[in-house]
Write a protein that holds these residues in place. Structure first.
Motif, mmCIF file in Angstrom:
data_model
loop_
_atom_site.group_PDB
_atom_site.id
_atom_site.type_symbol
_atom_site.label_atom_id
_atom_site.label_comp_id
_atom_site.label_asym_id
_atom_site.label_seq_id
_atom_site.Cartn_x
_atom_site.Cartn_y
_atom_site.Cartn_z
ATOM 1 N N LYS A 52 -0.833 34.077 -50.704
ATOM 2 C CA LYS A 52 -1.695 33.510 -50.001
ATOM 3 C C LYS A 52 -2.255 34.036 -48.909
ATOM 4 O O LYS A 52 -2.410 35.182 -48.787
ATOM 5 N N SER A 53 -4.022 34.436 -49.501
ATOM 6 C CA SER A 53 -4.696 35.199 -48.734
ATOM 7 C C SER A 53 -5.829 34.062 -48.191
ATOM 8 O O SER A 53 -6.118 32.972 -47.497
ATOM 9 N N ILE A 54 -7.417 34.933 -47.902
ATOM 10 C CA ILE A 54 -8.157 34.296 -47.236
ATOM 11 C C ILE A 54 -9.781 33.889 -48.323
ATOM 12 O O ILE A 54 -9.865 35.439 -48.457
ATOM 13 N N CYS A 55 -10.417 33.348 -48.450
ATOM 14 C CA CYS A 55 -11.775 33.384 -49.360
ATOM 15 C C CYS A 55 -13.069 33.906 -47.964
ATOM 16 O O CYS A 55 -12.659 33.808 -47.771
ATOM 17 N N GLU A 56 -14.095 34.201 -49.264
ATOM 18 C CA GLU A 56 -15.030 34.430 -48.425
ATOM 19 C C GLU A 56 -15.550 33.887 -47.461
ATOM 20 O O GLU A 56 -16.046 33.895 -46.617
ATOM 21 N N SER A 57 -15.315 32.030 -48.164
ATOM 22 C CA SER A 57 -16.359 31.426 -47.490
ATOM 23 C C SER A 57 -15.476 30.831 -45.813
ATOM 24 O O SER A 57 -15.877 30.985 -45.036
ATOM 25 N N CYS A 58 -14.074 30.256 -46.293
ATOM 26 C CA CYS A 58 -13.100 30.489 -45.098
ATOM 27 C C CYS A 58 -13.169 31.566 -44.348
ATOM 28 O O CYS A 58 -13.414 31.191 -42.879
ATOM 29 N N GLU A 59 -13.495 32.878 -45.112
ATOM 30 C CA GLU A 59 -13.375 33.802 -43.701
ATOM 31 C C GLU A 59 -14.711 33.845 -42.958
ATOM 32 O O GLU A 59 -14.433 34.607 -41.686
ATOM 33 N N GLU A 60 -16.292 33.837 -43.823
ATOM 34 C CA GLU A 60 -16.895 33.953 -43.154
ATOM 35 C C GLU A 60 -16.850 32.222 -41.490
ATOM 36 O O GLU A 60 -17.640 32.525 -40.646
ATOM 37 N N SER A 61 -16.859 31.581 -42.203
ATOM 38 C CA SER A 61 -16.259 30.008 -41.120
ATOM 39 C C SER A 61 -15.451 30.664 -39.969
ATOM 40 O O SER A 61 -15.760 30.239 -39.171
ATOM 41 N N LEU A 62 -14.403 31.039 -40.166
ATOM 42 C CA LEU A 62 -14.072 31.593 -38.700
ATOM 43 C C LEU A 62 -14.795 32.672 -37.878
ATOM 44 O O LEU A 62 -14.429 32.828 -37.483
ATOM 45 N N GLY A 63 -15.601 33.801 -39.184
ATOM 46 C CA GLY A 63 -15.912 34.944 -38.024
ATOM 47 C C GLY A 63 -17.670 33.812 -37.427
ATOM 48 O O GLY A 63 -17.075 33.959 -36.137
ATOM 49 N N ASN A 64 -17.917 33.014 -37.307
ATOM 50 C CA ASN A 64 -18.800 32.214 -37.219
ATOM 51 C C ASN A 64 -18.443 31.127 -35.848
ATOM 52 O O ASN A 64 -19.121 30.888 -35.181
ATOM 53 N N HIS A 65 -17.377 30.523 -36.053
ATOM 54 C CA HIS A 65 -16.928 30.040 -35.489
ATOM 55 C C HIS A 65 -15.175 30.304 -35.004
ATOM 56 O O HIS A 65 -14.570 30.101 -35.412
ATOM 57 N N PRO A 66 -15.199 31.317 -34.022
ATOM 58 C CA PRO A 66 -14.068 31.744 -33.525
ATOM 59 C C PRO A 66 -12.527 31.100 -32.950
ATOM 60 O O PRO A 66 -11.731 31.104 -33.627
ATOM 61 N N GLN A 67 -13.089 30.010 -32.762
ATOM 62 C CA GLN A 67 -11.978 28.980 -32.272
ATOM 63 C C GLN A 67 -10.906 28.169 -33.136
ATOM 64 O O GLN A 67 -9.986 27.585 -32.740
ATOM 65 N N TYR A 68 -11.739 28.218 -34.586
ATOM 66 C CA TYR A 68 -11.227 28.133 -35.575
ATOM 67 C C TYR A 68 -9.706 28.572 -35.764
ATOM 68 O O TYR A 68 -8.688 28.313 -35.945
ATOM 69 N N HIS A 69 -9.112 29.575 -35.415
ATOM 70 C CA HIS A 69 -8.182 30.548 -35.963
ATOM 71 C C HIS A 69 -7.096 29.504 -34.634
ATOM 72 O O HIS A 69 -5.846 30.192 -34.787
ATOM 73 N N GLU A 70 -7.580 29.042 -34.019
ATOM 74 C CA GLU A 70 -6.611 28.496 -32.561
ATOM 75 C C GLU A 70 -5.713 26.932 -33.528
ATOM 76 O O GLU A 70 -4.765 26.546 -33.197
ATOM 77 N N LEU A 71 -6.508 26.711 -34.735
ATOM 78 C CA LEU A 71 -6.276 25.299 -35.472
ATOM 79 C C LEU A 71 -5.147 26.100 -36.316
ATOM 80 O O LEU A 71 -5.460 26.916 -37.610
ATOM 81 N N ASP A 72 -4.452 24.862 -36.912
ATOM 82 C CA ASP A 72 -3.678 25.062 -38.360
ATOM 83 C C ASP A 72 -4.276 25.237 -39.540
ATOM 84 O O ASP A 72 -4.142 26.097 -40.281
ATOM 85 N N TYR A 73 -5.330 23.911 -39.459
ATOM 86 C CA TYR A 73 -6.396 24.190 -40.526
ATOM 87 C C TYR A 73 -7.537 23.206 -39.707
ATOM 88 O O TYR A 73 -7.497 23.006 -39.384
#
Length: 76
Positions: A52-73
């Protein structure tokens, strides 16, 4: 046996290596803690190793929306 990298968030296959022998040190897996190994690596019934890793699209989403790190999904 294949080594399959999948995104932990969206499930997209990131890459696949067809290998007969698995050298974990070449992949850097020996650098992971035991807890990280349990969280990131699974062994499939067909002999594949799934990482399990992280794809570029999800990494970009996390970078643009840091609050997503608080969520499991964050992908609905």
């Amino acid at each position: 046996m294949a080594i399959v990298y999948k995104c932990r968030h969206c499930g997209q296959e990131i890459g696949k290596l067809d290998q007969q022998m698995l050298d974990t040190s070449m992949l850097g897996l020996d650098q992971l803690s035991s807890a990280d190994k349990r969280d990131m690596i699974s062994y499939e019934t067909n002999g594949d190793v799934q990482i399990k890793s992280i794809c570029e699209s999800c990494e970009e989403s996390l970078g643009n929306h840091p609050q997503y790190h608080e969520l499991d999904y964050f992908i609905q």
